[in-house]
Design a protein around this motif. Structure first.
Motif, PDB file in Angstrom:
ATOM      1  N   MET A   1      -1.865   6.880 -13.744  1.00 28.22           N
ATOM      2  CA  MET A   1      -3.296   7.103 -13.761  1.00 28.22           C
ATOM      3  C   MET A   1      -3.847   7.203 -12.338  1.00 28.22           C
ATOM      4  O   MET A   1      -4.659   8.074 -12.052  1.00 28.22           O
ATOM      5  N   ALA A   2      -3.400   6.313 -11.473  1.00 30.51           N
ATOM      6  CA  ALA A   2      -3.888   6.320 -10.089  1.00 30.51           C
ATOM      7  C   ALA A   2      -3.498   7.616  -9.385  1.00 30.51           C
ATOM      8  O   ALA A   2      -4.301   8.190  -8.640  1.00 30.51           O
ATOM      9  N   ALA A   3      -2.277   8.078  -9.624  1.00 34.62           N
ATOM     10  CA  ALA A   3      -1.826   9.327  -8.995  1.00 34.62           C
ATOM     11  C   ALA A   3      -2.665  10.505  -9.481  1.00 34.62           C
ATOM     12  O   ALA A   3      -3.024  11.387  -8.692  1.00 34.62           O
ATOM     13  N   ALA A   4      -3.009  10.510 -10.744  1.00 32.92           N
ATOM     14  CA  ALA A   4      -3.845  11.591 -11.290  1.00 32.92           C
ATOM     15  C   ALA A   4      -5.230  11.562 -10.670  1.00 32.92           C
ATOM     16  O   ALA A   4      -5.786  12.607 -10.318  1.00 32.92           O
ATOM     17  N   PHE A   9      -9.196  13.908  -6.927  1.00 32.98           N
ATOM     18  CA  PHE A   9     -10.070  13.748  -5.768  1.00 32.98           C
ATOM     19  C   PHE A   9      -9.655  14.703  -4.650  1.00 32.98           C
ATOM     20  O   PHE A   9     -10.504  15.330  -4.008  1.00 32.98           O
ATOM     21  N   ALA A  10      -8.348  14.836  -4.424  1.00 38.79           N
ATOM     22  CA  ALA A  10      -7.862  15.757  -3.387  1.00 38.79           C
ATOM     23  C   ALA A  10      -8.276  17.186  -3.698  1.00 38.79           C
ATOM     24  O   ALA A  10      -8.678  17.940  -2.799  1.00 38.79           O
ATOM     25  N   ASP A  11      -8.214  17.560  -4.960  1.00 43.38           N
ATOM     26  CA  ASP A  11      -8.644  18.904  -5.364  1.00 43.38           C
ATOM     27  C   ASP A  11     -10.136  19.091  -5.100  1.00 43.38           C
ATOM     28  O   ASP A  11     -10.564  20.127  -4.590  1.00 43.38           O
ATOM     29  N   ARG A  14     -10.657  19.669  -1.406  1.00 46.98           N
ATOM     30  CA  ARG A  14     -10.295  21.034  -0.993  1.00 46.98           C
ATOM     31  C   ARG A  14     -11.398  22.015  -1.362  1.00 46.98           C
ATOM     32  O   ARG A  14     -11.710  22.929  -0.611  1.00 46.98           O
ATOM     33  N   ARG A  15     -12.006  21.826  -2.512  1.00 47.93           N
ATOM     34  CA  ARG A  15     -13.075  22.723  -2.952  1.00 47.93           C
ATOM     35  C   ARG A  15     -14.354  22.529  -2.150  1.00 47.93           C
ATOM     36  O   ARG A  15     -15.114  23.467  -1.944  1.00 47.93           O
ATOM     37  N   ALA A  16     -14.619  21.301  -1.719  1.00 46.27           N
ATOM     38  CA  ALA A  16     -15.842  20.995  -0.978  1.00 46.27           C
ATOM     39  C   ALA A  16     -15.743  21.370   0.487  1.00 46.27           C
ATOM     40  O   ALA A  16     -16.763  21.603   1.141  1.00 46.27           O
ATOM     41  N   GLU A  17     -14.541  21.418   1.010  1.00 54.76           N
ATOM     42  CA  GLU A  17     -14.363  21.667   2.434  1.00 54.76           C
ATOM     43  C   GLU A  17     -15.089  22.920   2.925  1.00 54.76           C
ATOM     44  O   GLU A  17     -15.785  22.863   3.948  1.00 54.76           O
ATOM     45  N   PRO A  18     -14.992  24.071   2.245  1.00 54.83           N
ATOM     46  CA  PRO A  18     -15.712  25.256   2.740  1.00 54.83           C
ATOM     47  C   PRO A  18     -17.232  25.069   2.774  1.00 54.83           C
ATOM     48  O   PRO A  18     -17.902  25.605   3.655  1.00 54.83           O
ATOM     49  N   VAL A  19     -17.765  24.314   1.856  1.00 53.36           N
ATOM     50  CA  VAL A  19     -19.212  24.077   1.823  1.00 53.36           C
ATOM     51  C   VAL A  19     -19.633  23.300   3.068  1.00 53.36           C
ATOM     52  O   VAL A  19     -20.605  23.648   3.739  1.00 53.36           O
ATOM     53  N   VAL A  20     -18.875  22.254   3.385  1.00 53.16           N
ATOM     54  CA  VAL A  20     -19.180  21.445   4.566  1.00 53.16           C
ATOM     55  C   VAL A  20     -18.950  22.265   5.833  1.00 53.16           C
ATOM     56  O   VAL A  20     -19.768  22.238   6.751  1.00 53.16           O
ATOM     57  N   LEU A  39     -17.605  13.810   0.858  1.00 52.42           N
ATOM     58  CA  LEU A  39     -17.429  13.679  -0.588  1.00 52.42           C
ATOM     59  C   LEU A  39     -17.261  12.220  -1.009  1.00 52.42           C
ATOM     60  O   LEU A  39     -17.825  11.792  -2.021  1.00 52.42           O
ATOM     61  N   SER A  40     -16.530  11.449  -0.227  1.00 57.33           N
ATOM     62  CA  SER A  40     -16.362  10.026  -0.537  1.00 57.33           C
ATOM     63  C   SER A  40     -17.691   9.289  -0.516  1.00 57.33           C
ATOM     64  O   SER A  40     -17.974   8.471  -1.390  1.00 57.33           O
ATOM     65  N   THR A  41     -18.494   9.594   0.485  1.00 57.33           N
ATOM     66  CA  THR A  41     -19.804   8.949   0.600  1.00 57.33           C
ATOM     67  C   THR A  41     -20.715   9.357  -0.546  1.00 57.33           C
ATOM     68  O   THR A  41     -21.470   8.541  -1.072  1.00 57.33           O
TER      69      THR A  41
END
Length: 79
Positions: A1-4, A9-11, A14-20, A39-41
């Motif tokens: 479950m933790a790995a999933a 979250f990693a996905d 990756r999707r948010a990076e271009p927006v930032v 994203l974490s914040t």
């Protein structure tokens, strides 16, 4: 479950990076702003309410989380 959870979250990161990155390029956020920290914040207060306190998450919660994250990023605290 933790790995999933980590993979999801990693996905999202990756999707948010271009927006930032585009916000940095436009001068809306300081150079070096870290998309993962943004994203974490953003997600932390929502996850806290869902998983720790059990309080409902509503539009106000989401708006406050976004406002705090944006203020922190603009202040250079998320680099």
């Amino acid at each position: 479950m933790a790995a999933a959870r980590r993979q999801i979250f990693a996905d999202r990161c990756r999707r948010a990076e271009p927006v930032v990155t585009r916000a940095v390029e436009r001068g809306e956020l300081p150079a070096g702003t870290d998309p993962v920290r943004v994203l974490s914040t953003l997600a932390a207060p929502i996850h806290f309410q869902l998983l720790v306190t059990g309080e409902p998450v509503d539009e106000r919660t989401a708006d406050q989380s976004a406002a705090v994250t944006l203020a922190a990023a603009r202040a250079g605290a998320l680099t």
